[in-house]
Design a protein around this motif. Structure first.
Motif, PDB file in Angstrom:
ATOM      1  N   ILE A 261      12.396  36.544 -19.436  1.00 25.77           N
ATOM      2  CA  ILE A 261      11.864  35.310 -18.857  1.00 25.77           C
ATOM      3  C   ILE A 261      11.299  34.371 -19.921  1.00 25.77           C
ATOM      4  O   ILE A 261      11.226  33.166 -19.705  1.00 25.77           O
ATOM      5  N   ARG A 262      10.927  34.917 -21.079  1.00 23.57           N
ATOM      6  CA  ARG A 262      10.432  34.021 -22.126  1.00 23.57           C
ATOM      7  C   ARG A 262      11.565  33.188 -22.726  1.00 23.57           C
ATOM      8  O   ARG A 262      11.323  32.202 -23.414  1.00 23.57           O
ATOM      9  N   LYS A 263      12.815  33.620 -22.485  1.00 22.73           N
ATOM     10  CA  LYS A 263      13.970  32.878 -22.994  1.00 22.73           C
ATOM     11  C   LYS A 263      14.451  31.825 -22.008  1.00 22.73           C
ATOM     12  O   LYS A 263      15.364  31.062 -22.320  1.00 22.73           O
ATOM     13  N   LEU A 264      13.841  31.788 -20.823  1.00 23.55           N
ATOM     14  CA  LEU A 264      14.264  30.826 -19.809  1.00 23.55           C
ATOM     15  C   LEU A 264      13.631  29.471 -20.070  1.00 23.55           C
ATOM     16  O   LEU A 264      12.522  29.385 -20.618  1.00 23.55           O
ATOM     17  N   PRO A 265      14.298  28.388 -19.687  1.00 30.30           N
ATOM     18  CA  PRO A 265      13.695  27.058 -19.842  1.00 30.30           C
ATOM     19  C   PRO A 265      12.461  26.930 -18.968  1.00 30.30           C
ATOM     20  O   PRO A 265      12.322  27.623 -17.952  1.00 30.30           O
ATOM     21  N   MET A 266      11.566  26.024 -19.354  1.00 26.31           N
ATOM     22  CA  MET A 266      10.307  25.874 -18.629  1.00 26.31           C
ATOM     23  C   MET A 266      10.518  25.441 -17.193  1.00 26.31           C
ATOM     24  O   MET A 266       9.652  25.636 -16.342  1.00 26.31           O
ATOM     25  N   GLY A 267      11.688  24.856 -16.903  1.00 24.30           N
ATOM     26  CA  GLY A 267      11.973  24.454 -15.531  1.00 24.30           C
ATOM     27  C   GLY A 267      11.933  25.626 -14.569  1.00 24.30           C
ATOM     28  O   GLY A 267      11.606  25.460 -13.388  1.00 24.30           O
ATOM     29  N   PHE A 268      12.275  26.820 -15.061  1.00 20.65           N
ATOM     30  CA  PHE A 268      12.220  28.015 -14.210  1.00 20.65           C
ATOM     31  C   PHE A 268      10.797  28.262 -13.730  1.00 20.65           C
ATOM     32  O   PHE A 268      10.567  28.594 -12.569  1.00 20.65           O
TER      33      PHE A 268
ATOM     34  N   ASP B  28      15.115  17.817 -12.845  1.00 20.98           N
ATOM     35  CA  ASP B  28      15.503  17.711 -11.438  1.00 20.98           C
ATOM     36  C   ASP B  28      16.207  16.382 -11.178  1.00 20.98           C
ATOM     37  O   ASP B  28      15.950  15.689 -10.179  1.00 20.98           O
ATOM     38  N   GLN B  29      17.075  16.030 -12.123  1.00 23.93           N
ATOM     39  CA  GLN B  29      17.906  14.814 -12.044  1.00 23.93           C
ATOM     40  C   GLN B  29      17.090  13.526 -12.065  1.00 23.93           C
ATOM     41  O   GLN B  29      17.614  12.452 -11.753  1.00 23.93           O
ATOM     42  N   VAL B  30      15.815  13.634 -12.449  1.00 25.78           N
ATOM     43  CA  VAL B  30      14.984  12.438 -12.623  1.00 25.78           C
ATOM     44  C   VAL B  30      14.878  12.160 -14.115  1.00 25.78           C
ATOM     45  O   VAL B  30      14.359  12.999 -14.865  1.00 25.78           O
ATOM     46  N   PRO B  31      15.381  11.013 -14.598  1.00 29.40           N
ATOM     47  CA  PRO B  31      15.335  10.729 -16.040  1.00 29.40           C
ATOM     48  C   PRO B  31      13.901  10.708 -16.568  1.00 29.40           C
ATOM     49  O   PRO B  31      13.016  10.068 -15.980  1.00 29.40           O
ATOM     50  N   VAL B  32      13.675  11.421 -17.669  1.00 24.68           N
ATOM     51  CA  VAL B  32      12.361  11.453 -18.296  1.00 24.68           C
ATOM     52  C   VAL B  32      12.406  10.751 -19.655  1.00 24.68           C
ATOM     53  O   VAL B  32      11.513   9.974 -19.994  1.00 24.68           O
ATOM     54  N   LEU B  33      13.449  11.022 -20.445  1.00 26.11           N
ATOM     55  CA  LEU B  33      13.679  10.329 -21.717  1.00 26.11           C
ATOM     56  C   LEU B  33      15.044   9.664 -21.661  1.00 26.11           C
ATOM     57  O   LEU B  33      16.006  10.248 -21.159  1.00 26.11           O
ATOM     58  N   ARG B  34      15.115   8.452 -22.241  1.00 23.63           N
ATOM     59  CA  ARG B  34      16.346   7.679 -22.141  1.00 23.63           C
ATOM     60  C   ARG B  34      16.830   7.285 -23.545  1.00 23.63           C
ATOM     61  O   ARG B  34      16.359   6.298 -24.121  1.00 23.63           O
TER      62      ARG B  34
ATOM     63  N   ASP C 262      19.564  16.898 -22.469  1.00 22.13           N
ATOM     64  CA  ASP C 262      20.789  16.623 -21.717  1.00 22.13           C
ATOM     65  C   ASP C 262      21.876  16.089 -22.642  1.00 22.13           C
ATOM     66  O   ASP C 262      23.052  16.426 -22.504  1.00 22.13           O
ATOM     67  N   SER C 263      21.462  15.225 -23.570  1.00 24.71           N
ATOM     68  CA  SER C 263      22.410  14.672 -24.540  1.00 24.71           C
ATOM     69  C   SER C 263      21.631  14.300 -25.792  1.00 24.71           C
ATOM     70  O   SER C 263      20.399  14.171 -25.778  1.00 24.71           O
ATOM     71  N   GLY C 264      22.367  14.110 -26.888  1.00 24.37           N
ATOM     72  CA  GLY C 264      21.723  13.806 -28.153  1.00 24.37           C
ATOM     73  C   GLY C 264      21.372  15.070 -28.921  1.00 24.37           C
ATOM     74  O   GLY C 264      21.741  16.189 -28.532  1.00 24.37           O
ATOM     75  N   GLU C 265      20.635  14.893 -30.019  1.00 25.62           N
ATOM     76  CA  GLU C 265      20.289  16.017 -30.887  1.00 25.62           C
ATOM     77  C   GLU C 265      18.843  15.909 -31.358  1.00 25.62           C
ATOM     78  O   GLU C 265      18.318  14.804 -31.530  1.00 25.62           O
ATOM     79  N   ILE C 266      18.226  17.075 -31.564  1.00 24.57           N
ATOM     80  CA  ILE C 266      16.929  17.158 -32.224  1.00 24.57           C
ATOM     81  C   ILE C 266      17.143  17.980 -33.488  1.00 24.57           C
ATOM     82  O   ILE C 266      17.583  19.140 -33.416  1.00 24.57           O
ATOM     83  N   LEU C 267      16.836  17.380 -34.622  1.00 25.43           N
ATOM     84  CA  LEU C 267      17.063  18.038 -35.915  1.00 25.43           C
ATOM     85  C   LEU C 267      15.739  18.304 -36.606  1.00 25.43           C
ATOM     86  O   LEU C 267      14.830  17.462 -36.591  1.00 25.43           O
ATOM     87  N   ILE C 268      15.623  19.479 -37.191  1.00 27.72           N
ATOM     88  CA  ILE C 268      14.502  19.803 -38.059  1.00 27.72           C
ATOM     89  C   ILE C 268      15.086  20.196 -39.412  1.00 27.72           C
ATOM     90  O   ILE C 268      15.893  21.121 -39.502  1.00 27.72           O
ATOM     91  N   GLY C 269      14.696  19.469 -40.441  1.00 29.46           N
ATOM     92  CA  GLY C 269      15.268  19.729 -41.755  1.00 29.46           C
ATOM     93  C   GLY C 269      16.765  19.562 -41.774  1.00 29.46           C
ATOM     94  O   GLY C 269      17.469  20.230 -42.541  1.00 29.46           O
TER      95      GLY C 269
END
Length: 584
Positions: free
Chosen positions: A98-105, A341-347, A383-390
């Protein structure tokens, strides 16, 4: 249920199979004594039995009972030990999974639901391999072996013995749908009652303040009443099927008496055979009756097992198989969009955070600030895009590797029911006391800890309930400092701190910037005027970016409006004249 248990057994499956084999052999030896009883009765009625032969037959029956006990002991040892080990493994597997599940769970579940899942459901499942499964095996096989023996002796009386079984079996099968419905409703009521009870306990201060304790808290009262009704329905609606099952099952004994009497008068049946069927008829139905009594329990276990299996079938965040090491710790968002839940949070937001710099996120509540920090820690996937660290996409990093480089101070601080020392060492369990003290001094909490009755060994309540909000906040900051991760995420770190300590904490945060990549969510704008970059976020979009001096000059900008409104709020005073008028 049986299939799922074998699936869960995994590498312990051979032990479960051997336990089943021993139960089968024990069931065979449970039926075997009736062979010797039949031979003894036959010899007695033929007046040809000798003491020596009687001792042999009695010894044979005793030997069968002894072997039954021996194989039953081995079978129970295997199933009990294997059952405990299986469930122990399952608890660890479920906790790790369960620690590997997304926070939405977790946000989609009531806290009582997860509590029932991890405690009551697993306790119910524990009884399946150790108790219920063996009883099902013996409950079915012992009558089967006895029937086979009886059929050899006299097929007519055997059919009479089994006369009520088809009807009883039909009642059993027909009852399962009702039982499944009742047990699912009962489980739902358990979860609801558990959730409301936890809510009641956690909300006691609010309930007291608004005089809603006890029966006045209607949500708890309704949940407990629903739980009571669910249990009553389960008992009441099973009463008639239970009586009907036992009644039709034992109809066979009446059939034995009627058919046996008729055949005896016809001269086609010996007294010894008739007596044998009468003796066995009194015991034959007991294992089958126990199966019906177990049906309610097994259905509850089925529901519990289904819930656990459903959780294990949840889709975890994908884990890469490659092992990559980060060499730098700058953060980059590339056209990141995220919905919950299909509600846009970041655009489609993009920004860069240089290594060893401080970036502040400001904006109204619900604008997406906390979501950004949660995505960096990969509590969800974008949902789309990328987050990069280093320069490395965080999806290409193992979760443990990613989180080892991140310290987080949450807005809602949670401390464990343990010593203050252990709470601070949570992110670095091998830290020395000197290292802990250095971290607490930097977080401005060493002094108040020293003044506690047992100092660093003081045990705080669950959730840190014995400490004030500001004290908990400072301990959480000390915990983040001690972890010494290159990336630090602060979610309104000074929200619960008094003005005096806010200045000291600001100094500690400024020290972090010298060696850390720091992202701060702030509502108090004066605390982030020294940030290298300020991002103004609203409705999931970045409206402005820059330093404080640059943003505050834009008279039409959102940051300027936020800054001015906070400056006005600082000068706000209570209208004492109006208050005295109201009192009079």
């Amino acid at each position: 249920m049986v299939k799922n248990i074998f699936d869960l057994a995994d590498e312990r499956k051979p032990l479960l199979i051997w336990g089943t084999v021993f139960h089968v052999i024990a069931s065979m030896f449970a039926a075997a004594p009736y062979v010797f009883i039949y031979l003894i009765l036959k010899e007695l009625f033929e007046n040809s039995i000798h003491p020596q032969k009687a001792l042999v037959l009695i010894g044979g029956a005793a030997g069968c009972l002894l072997l039954q006990g021996l194989f039953l002991y081995w079978a129970n040892s295997l199933t009990f030990i294997n059952g405990c080990l299986m469930i122990g493994d399952l608890r660890l597997e479920l906790g790790n999974f369960i620690r590997k599940l997304p926070m939405g769970f977790f946000t989609s579940k009531q806290v009582g639901d997860l509590n029932v899942l991890m405690t009551e459901d697993l306790c119910k499942i524990e009884d399946i391999p150790s108790t219920v499964y063996p009883k099902i095996v013996t409950g079915l096989l012992t009558p089967a072996f006895i029937s086979a023996f009886l059929f050899v002796i006299d097929w007519r009386l055997t059919l009479a013995t089994l006369a009520g079984v088809p009807i009883a079996a039909a009642i059993y099968v027909g009852n399962q749908k009702l039982l499944q419905k009742l047990t699912k409703f009962q489980k739902k009521s358990v979860v609801e009652a558990n959730s409301r009870m936890i809510e009641y306990i956690q909300g006691i201060p609010v309930l007291k303040a608004f005089n809603q304790t006890g029966a006045k808290f209607e949500k708890l009262e309704k949940a407990l009443d629903s739980y009571k009704q669910a249990n009553l329905n389960l008992v009441n609606q099973l009463a008639i099927p239970s009586v009907a099952f036992s009644g039709f099952l034992e109809l066979g004994f009446v059939a034995i008496v009627c058919v046996g009497t008729y055949i005896i008068f016809s001269g086609k049946l010996t007294i010894s055979t008739f007596l044998l069927f009468l003796v066995i008829g009194l015991r034959f139905y007991e294992p089958l009756s126990e199966l019906f009594e177990l049906s309610g329990m097994t259905r509850m276990m089925d529901v519990a097992l289904e819930r656990v299996m459903a959780t294990l079938e949840e889709a975890p965040l994908p884990e890469t198989t490659e092992q990559q090491q980060l060499k730098s710790f700058n953060i980059e968002f590339k056209n990141v969009s995220f919905s919950y839940d299909q509600v846009p949070v970041l655009r489609s937001i993009s920004f860069n955070v240089s290594e060893r710099s401080m970036t502040a996120l400001v904006g109204p509540s619900g604008s997406g600030k906390t979501t950004i920090t949660n995505l960096i820690a990969r509590f969800w996937d974008v949902d789309s895009g990328e987050i990069l660290i280093g320069g490395v996409n965080i999806k290409n990093l193992k979760t443990d590797e990613l989180l080892s480089h991140i310290s987080i101070v949450f807005q809602n601080v949670y401390l464990f029911n343990d010593t203050i020392l252990n709470n601070i060492k949570f992110g670095k369990t091998n830290a020395t006391l000197e290292e802990v003290i250095a971290a607490t001094k930097a977080a401005q909490c060493h002094e108040f800890i020293e003044n506690l009755p047992q100092g660093y060994e003081t045990v705080i309540g669950e959730g840190g309930s014995t400490l004030s909000g500001g004290e908990k906040q400072r301990i959480s900051i000390a915990r983040a400092i001690l972890k010494n991760a290159p990336i630090v995420l602060l979610d309104e770190a000074t929200a619960s701190v008094d003005p005096e300590n806010e200045i000291l904490l600001q100094k500690a945060i400024n020290l972090l910037v010298e060696s850390k990549t720091l992202i701060v969510i702030a509502h108090r704008l004066p605390t982030i005027i020294s940030a290298d970059q300020i991002l103004v976020i609203d409705n999931g979009e970045i409206l402005e970016r820059g330093k404080h001096n640059e943003l505050v000059k834009n008279a039409d900008g959102s940051y300027n409006r936020l800054w001015n409104s906070q400056q006005k709020a600082r000068g706000w005073k209570l209208n004492t004249e109006r208050l005295s008028t109201v009192k009079n």
